[in-house]
Scaffold this active site. Structure first.
Site, mmCIF file in Angstrom:
data_model
loop_
_atom_site.group_PDB
_atom_site.id
_atom_site.type_symbol
_atom_site.label_atom_id
_atom_site.label_comp_id
_atom_site.label_asym_id
_atom_site.label_seq_id
_atom_site.Cartn_x
_atom_site.Cartn_y
_atom_site.Cartn_z
ATOM 1 N N HIS A 1 0.941 -1.117 -0.022
ATOM 2 C CA HIS A 1 -0.102 0.250 -0.446
ATOM 3 C C HIS A 1 1.094 1.398 0.206
ATOM 4 O O HIS A 1 1.485 1.715 1.252
ATOM 5 C CB HIS A 1 -1.392 0.341 1.233
ATOM 6 C CG HIS A 1 -1.609 1.470 0.999
ATOM 7 N ND1 HIS A 1 -3.486 1.248 0.874
ATOM 8 C CD2 HIS A 1 -1.393 2.666 1.939
ATOM 9 C CE1 HIS A 1 -3.681 2.466 1.225
ATOM 10 N NE2 HIS A 1 -2.315 3.464 1.128
ATOM 11 N N HIS B 1 1.890 5.524 -2.500
ATOM 12 C CA HIS B 1 0.925 6.706 -2.901
ATOM 13 C C HIS B 1 2.288 6.868 -3.789
ATOM 14 O O HIS B 1 3.792 8.155 -2.834
ATOM 15 C CB HIS B 1 -0.396 7.893 -2.399
ATOM 16 C CG HIS B 1 -0.837 7.591 -1.823
ATOM 17 N ND1 HIS B 1 -1.986 7.328 -2.303
ATOM 18 C CD2 HIS B 1 -0.857 6.363 -0.109
ATOM 19 C CE1 HIS B 1 -2.957 6.576 -1.316
ATOM 20 N NE2 HIS B 1 -2.373 6.653 -0.030
ATOM 21 N N PHE B 2 2.351 6.626 -4.843
ATOM 22 C CA PHE B 2 3.512 7.599 -5.572
ATOM 23 C C PHE B 2 2.668 9.061 -6.208
ATOM 24 O O PHE B 2 4.418 9.233 -6.284
ATOM 25 C CB PHE B 2 3.914 6.572 -7.089
ATOM 26 C CG PHE B 2 4.393 5.235 -6.809
ATOM 27 C CD1 PHE B 2 5.607 5.484 -5.970
ATOM 28 C CD2 PHE B 2 4.472 3.794 -7.853
ATOM 29 C CE1 PHE B 2 6.300 4.938 -5.603
ATOM 30 C CE2 PHE B 2 5.208 3.321 -7.199
ATOM 31 C CZ PHE B 2 5.997 3.215 -6.632
ATOM 32 N N ASN C 1 -5.450 7.153 -6.529
ATOM 33 C CA ASN C 1 -6.444 8.603 -5.615
ATOM 34 C C ASN C 1 -5.839 9.079 -6.909
ATOM 35 O O ASN C 1 -4.807 10.561 -5.202
ATOM 36 C CB ASN C 1 -6.322 8.963 -4.816
ATOM 37 C CG ASN C 1 -5.313 8.416 -3.327
ATOM 38 O OD1 ASN C 1 -3.857 7.929 -3.722
ATOM 39 N ND2 ASN C 1 -5.484 9.428 -2.532
ATOM 40 N N ASP D 1 2.051 2.667 3.389
ATOM 41 C CA ASP D 1 0.993 4.152 2.904
ATOM 42 C C ASP D 1 2.001 5.571 2.357
ATOM 43 O O ASP D 1 1.171 6.377 3.215
ATOM 44 C CB ASP D 1 0.277 4.370 4.355
ATOM 45 C CG ASP D 1 -1.438 5.444 4.045
ATOM 46 O OD1 ASP D 1 -1.641 5.568 2.225
ATOM 47 O OD2 ASP D 1 -1.951 6.166 4.772
ATOM 48 N N HIS E 1 3.338 15.022 0.509
ATOM 49 C CA HIS E 1 3.345 15.880 -0.061
ATOM 50 C C HIS E 1 4.570 16.601 0.629
ATOM 51 O O HIS E 1 5.082 17.133 1.449
ATOM 52 C CB HIS E 1 2.493 16.531 1.370
ATOM 53 C CG HIS E 1 1.267 16.122 1.127
ATOM 54 N ND1 HIS E 1 -0.566 16.477 -0.392
ATOM 55 C CD2 HIS E 1 0.541 14.697 1.763
ATOM 56 C CE1 HIS E 1 -1.115 14.937 -0.121
ATOM 57 N NE2 HIS E 1 -0.833 14.460 1.276
#
Length: 344
Positions: free
Chosen positions: A13, A15-16, A41, A246, A250
């Site tokens: 799990h 986020h790239f 997402n 996860d 940012h």
């Protein structure tokens, strides 16, 4: 023990993101992980086979030279998702579809508002062998943010699991005792990922002595009794729990703001931090199962055959990393000392 060799792990799990950010995030994960489940997402979200194929190509283009890292792609479920979308996505190599309650996390506004309407989709997923990945929180504004995971289990997840016993379900980034207990008591078709931050930290680490934005993620850190329950869950060695960072990048200015974004960018230190937790608990022998075996076994994929070695050697996580666009990002555990290091 001062050294441990594991089958090469996978991250189930993360986020790239997209665009220039891929030049940072993909190499960061590919340095240690052979495969990763890539969250869908984006803006706009990855909702059909064509978008999946295009996103996968962008990820592959960002791999370091000579890397054989494999992104495992997912589909973003909405109330407009059709059974044909599932069939087409499966044909395009998608291994799982992601259920986000609308508004639960970054870029999830387009997500599911009417769960029951998706039951025919879940049935088709079970039929074609596509896993369901669940962000397990209710999102009504009047419900306390610390209670949202436990309520989701009772309102929604239990119904899904009971209605579709052959559907493989991953309860992602669990944060509560209720979640750990639910997974342990459910059938063998239910498993969970656990992040490094939810094993290492509790809500005191977010709020005591000042707000610490780089520890802010969703689901939010909970009280220490829940942290201890997660640590107890991995200590069992149960194959129902496996590694999912996860990792969610940012830029620094988007975290350190009046309304900061949720997400911990842990790719550069995750495996080492997991090793630290397992060592602290006296269960370092169970790390390989959690990091390298339980995930592929649950997904029905082959285990990796290469290995990675960790040594007990202290190092400090960088205070920040400069992105390809020149802006800084603060990695999870920035400036902190970690007691395990990958042997180069």
């Amino acid at each position: 023990m001062t050294q441990i060799t594991l089958l090469t792990p996978d991250d189930w799990h993360l986020h790239f993101r997209d665009g220039d950010m891929l030049k940072e995030t993909v190499p960061a994960t590919a340095r240690l992980f052979q495969r990763a489940i890539v969250m869908p997402n984006l803006l706009p979200p990855v909702t059909d086979a064509k978008m999946v194929i295009e996103y996968r190509e962008r990820i592959l283009a960002a791999r370091p030279e000579g890397s054989d890292f494999e992104p495992l792609m997912t589909l973003f479920l909405t109330n407009d998702t059709t059974e044909q979308d599932i069939i087409d996505a499966k044909a395009a190599g998608v291994v799982a579809a992601k259920l986000y309650p609308a508004g639960a996390t970054t870029n999830s506004d387009a997500a599911v508002k009417a769960l029951d309407a998706l039951f025919p989709i879940f049935e088709k997923m079970a039929e074609v062998g596509m896993l369901l990945l669940v962000h397990g929180e209710v999102t009504e504004s009047h419900i306390d943010i610390f209670d949202r995971e436990a309520l989701f289990i009772e309102r929604n997840l239990r119904r899904i699991v009971d209605a579709f016993p052959t559907l493989k379900v991953v309860f992602e980034h669990i944060t509560t005792k209720e979640a750990a207990d639910f997974v342990m008591s459910a059938s063998d078709n239910v498993a969970a990922t656990i992040t490094p931050q939810h094993l290492l930290l509790n809500r005191n680490d977010l709020l005591v002595g000042g707000v610490r934005p780089h520890n802010f993620c969703l689901p939010v850190l909970k009280r220490n009794i829940h942290q201890e329950a997660l640590r107890a869950a991995i200590a069992t060695g149960s194959s129902k729990f496996f590694l999912g960072t996860d990792s969610a990048p940012h830029e620094k200015h988007r975290k350190e703001s009046a309304c900061g974004c949720a997400g911990c960018y842990s790719a550069w230190s995750a495996l080492e931090l997991y090793a630290q937790v397992f060592d602290d608990l006296g269960i370092i022998d169970k790390l390989e199962g959690f990091a390298s075996i339980h995930g592929p076994d649950f997904y029905g994929l082959p285990r990796n055959t290469s290995t990675v070695t960790l040594v007990k050697e202290k190092w400090t996580v960088p205070s920040e990393i400069i992105l390809p666009n020149g802006n800084p990002i603060v990695p999870f555990f920035a400036g902190e000392e970690v007691s395990w290091k990958v042997k180069s």
